[in-house]
Enzyme design. Structure first.
Site, PDB file in Angstrom:
ATOM      1  N   GLY A   1      15.300  -8.684   5.748  1.00 41.54           N
ATOM      2  CA  GLY A   1      15.684  -7.284   5.764  1.00 41.54           C
ATOM      3  C   GLY A   1      15.592  -6.630   4.402  1.00 41.54           C
ATOM      4  O   GLY A   1      15.830  -7.276   3.378  1.00 41.54           O
TER       5      GLY A   1
ATOM      6  N   SER B   1       6.327 -10.299  -0.505  1.00 40.08           N
ATOM      7  CA  SER B   1       5.036  -9.634  -0.655  1.00 40.08           C
ATOM      8  C   SER B   1       4.332  -9.943  -1.978  1.00 40.08           C
ATOM      9  O   SER B   1       3.147 -10.299  -1.976  1.00 40.08           O
ATOM     10  CB  SER B   1       5.220  -8.120  -0.483  1.00 40.08           C
TER      11      SER B   1
ATOM     12  N   SER C   1       5.608  -1.755  14.711  1.00 38.04           N
ATOM     13  CA  SER C   1       4.288  -1.267  14.288  1.00 38.04           C
ATOM     14  C   SER C   1       3.227  -2.349  14.398  1.00 38.04           C
ATOM     15  O   SER C   1       2.035  -2.042  14.567  1.00 38.04           O
ATOM     16  CB  SER C   1       4.351  -0.728  12.853  1.00 38.04           C
TER      17      SER C   1
ATOM     18  N   ASP D   1       4.838  -0.555   4.221  1.00 38.34           N
ATOM     19  CA  ASP D   1       6.065  -0.131   4.893  1.00 38.34           C
ATOM     20  C   ASP D   1       7.168  -1.149   4.620  1.00 38.34           C
ATOM     21  O   ASP D   1       7.912  -1.540   5.518  1.00 38.34           O
ATOM     22  CB  ASP D   1       5.820   0.011   6.398  1.00 38.34           C
TER      23      ASP D   1
ATOM     24  N   PHE E   1      11.843   1.606  13.793  1.00 36.84           N
ATOM     25  CA  PHE E   1      12.183   2.962  13.384  1.00 36.84           C
ATOM     26  C   PHE E   1      11.023   3.959  13.464  1.00 36.84           C
ATOM     27  O   PHE E   1      11.235   5.157  13.357  1.00 36.84           O
ATOM     28  CB  PHE E   1      12.715   2.942  11.947  1.00 36.84           C
TER      29      PHE E   1
ATOM     30  N   HIS F   1      12.056   0.090   0.055  1.00 35.74           N
ATOM     31  CA  HIS F   1      11.939   1.481  -0.350  1.00 35.74           C
ATOM     32  C   HIS F   1      12.489   1.758  -1.748  1.00 35.74           C
ATOM     33  O   HIS F   1      12.723   2.918  -2.107  1.00 35.74           O
ATOM     34  CB  HIS F   1      12.641   2.373   0.673  1.00 35.74           C
TER      35      HIS F   1
ATOM     36  N   ASP G   1       6.255 -10.324   5.539  1.00 34.41           N
ATOM     37  CA  ASP G   1       7.682 -10.017   5.470  1.00 34.41           C
ATOM     38  C   ASP G   1       8.454 -11.307   5.211  1.00 34.41           C
ATOM     39  O   ASP G   1       8.086 -12.368   5.731  1.00 34.41           O
ATOM     40  CB  ASP G   1       8.165  -9.389   6.784  1.00 34.41           C
TER      41      ASP G   1
END
Length: 221
Positions: free
Chosen positions: A76, A125, A53, A142, A20, A145, A72
Site C-alpha cells: 500500500g 519500483s 486498472s 500510478d 479508485f 503520490h 507493486d
C-alpha cells in the site's frame, strides 16, 4: 485519444474490482494501451493495488498479443495506510497486521480470466527499474503520490518507453486544492513535457497520455 473500447464483460470486471479509477479514465487508459500495443512491446503499470486498472491493460495486451506487466510491493502507498481516507481494512493481512493487496489482485485477474496475460513484478519500483533493460510500449505511472516516489517512478521507467510509445500519468491535479494527496503526479507530468522527449496526446479527467517523440530524455528533464 480515440480508440477501441473494452468488451462489456471486461468493463464490468473493471467496475467490480476494488480500486479508485473512474470509468472515463479507465476507458482512456484502455484506448492508450490498445494504441501502444501496436508496437508489439510489453505494457507496464507502476502501482497495481488490487488490479482494477490491470484488467484493462491485460485485455489490451491480450488483443495485441503482448504481455502486461505490473509493479507493486503490495504493502500500500501512503494514502492507503490505516488512518487515511483511502485505507480499506479488508486489505490488511490479519496475521502480520500489514497491508497485502496481492491476494486481492490475484483474485481480480482470475475472475476476469486474464491471469495468463499478466506478469506481476512484486517489489519496489526503483529496485525493479534498476535491473530492467527492455523497451516498453507503454508505461502507466500510478504508484506513490509523494514527490520522492513519483519522481523515482518517472526516472526509473520513462527512459524505457520506446519511440512512439506512451507514458500515461494518473492523478494529475494542477490545482493543489483538488486532491489531498498533493501535486507530485502533476509535477512529474510537467517534468516529462519539459524533458523534450514527450508530447501530450490526450487528457481524460486526471489521466494524461504522452507520446515519446525522442530517443533520449535530458538528464535534468
Amino acid at each position: 485519444m480515440p480508440g477501441p473500447a473494452p468488451k462489456p464483460e471486461i468493463l464490468a470486471a473493471f467496475e467490480a474490482a476494488k480500486g479508485f479509477m473512474p470509468v472515463d479514465e479507465g476507458l482512456a487508459l484502455y484506448a492508450a494501451a490498445a494504441e501502444a500495443g501496436r508496437l508489439g512491446l510489453p505494457l507496464l503499470e507502476v502501482g497495481t493495488y488490487c488490479g482494477r486498472s490491470t484488467i484493462l491493460l491485460a485485455d489490451a495486451a491480450r488483443e495485441a498479443g503482448v504481455t502486461a506487466l505490473t509493479v507493486d510491493h503490495h504493502r500500500g502507498s501512503e494514502e492507503q495506510q490505516p488512518g487515511w481516507d483511502y485505507h480499506d481494512p479488508e486489505t490488511v493481512d490479519p496475521e502480520i497486521g500489514l497491508m497485502d493487496t496481492l491476494p486481492a489482485f490475484r483474485r481480480t485477474l482470475h475472475k476476469a480470466g486474464l491471469e495468463e496475460h499478466v506478469v506481476a513484478l512484486v517489489g519496489r519500483s526503483p529496485q525493479i527499474a534498476a535491473i530492467w533493460n527492455s523497451p516498453l510500449g507503454l508505461v502507466f505511472v500510478d504508484g506513490g503520490h509523494t514527490d520522492e516516489h513519483a519522481n523515482a517512478d518517472y526516472e526509473g521507467w520513462a527512459p524505457h518507453v520506446a519511440a512512439g510509445g506512451l507514458l500515461v500519468i494518473h492523478d494529475v491535479f494542477p490545482d493543489p486544492e483538488d486532491e489531498f494527496t498533493g501535486q507530485a503526479p502533476y509535477r512529474v507530468y510537467l517534468r516529462a513535457l519539459e524533458s523534450g522527449a514527450f508530447t501530450e496526446v490526450s487528457v481524460a479527467g486526471s489521466l494524461r497520455v504522452l507520446q515519446r517523440t525522442e530517443a533520449g530524455i535530458r538528464a535534468h528533464g
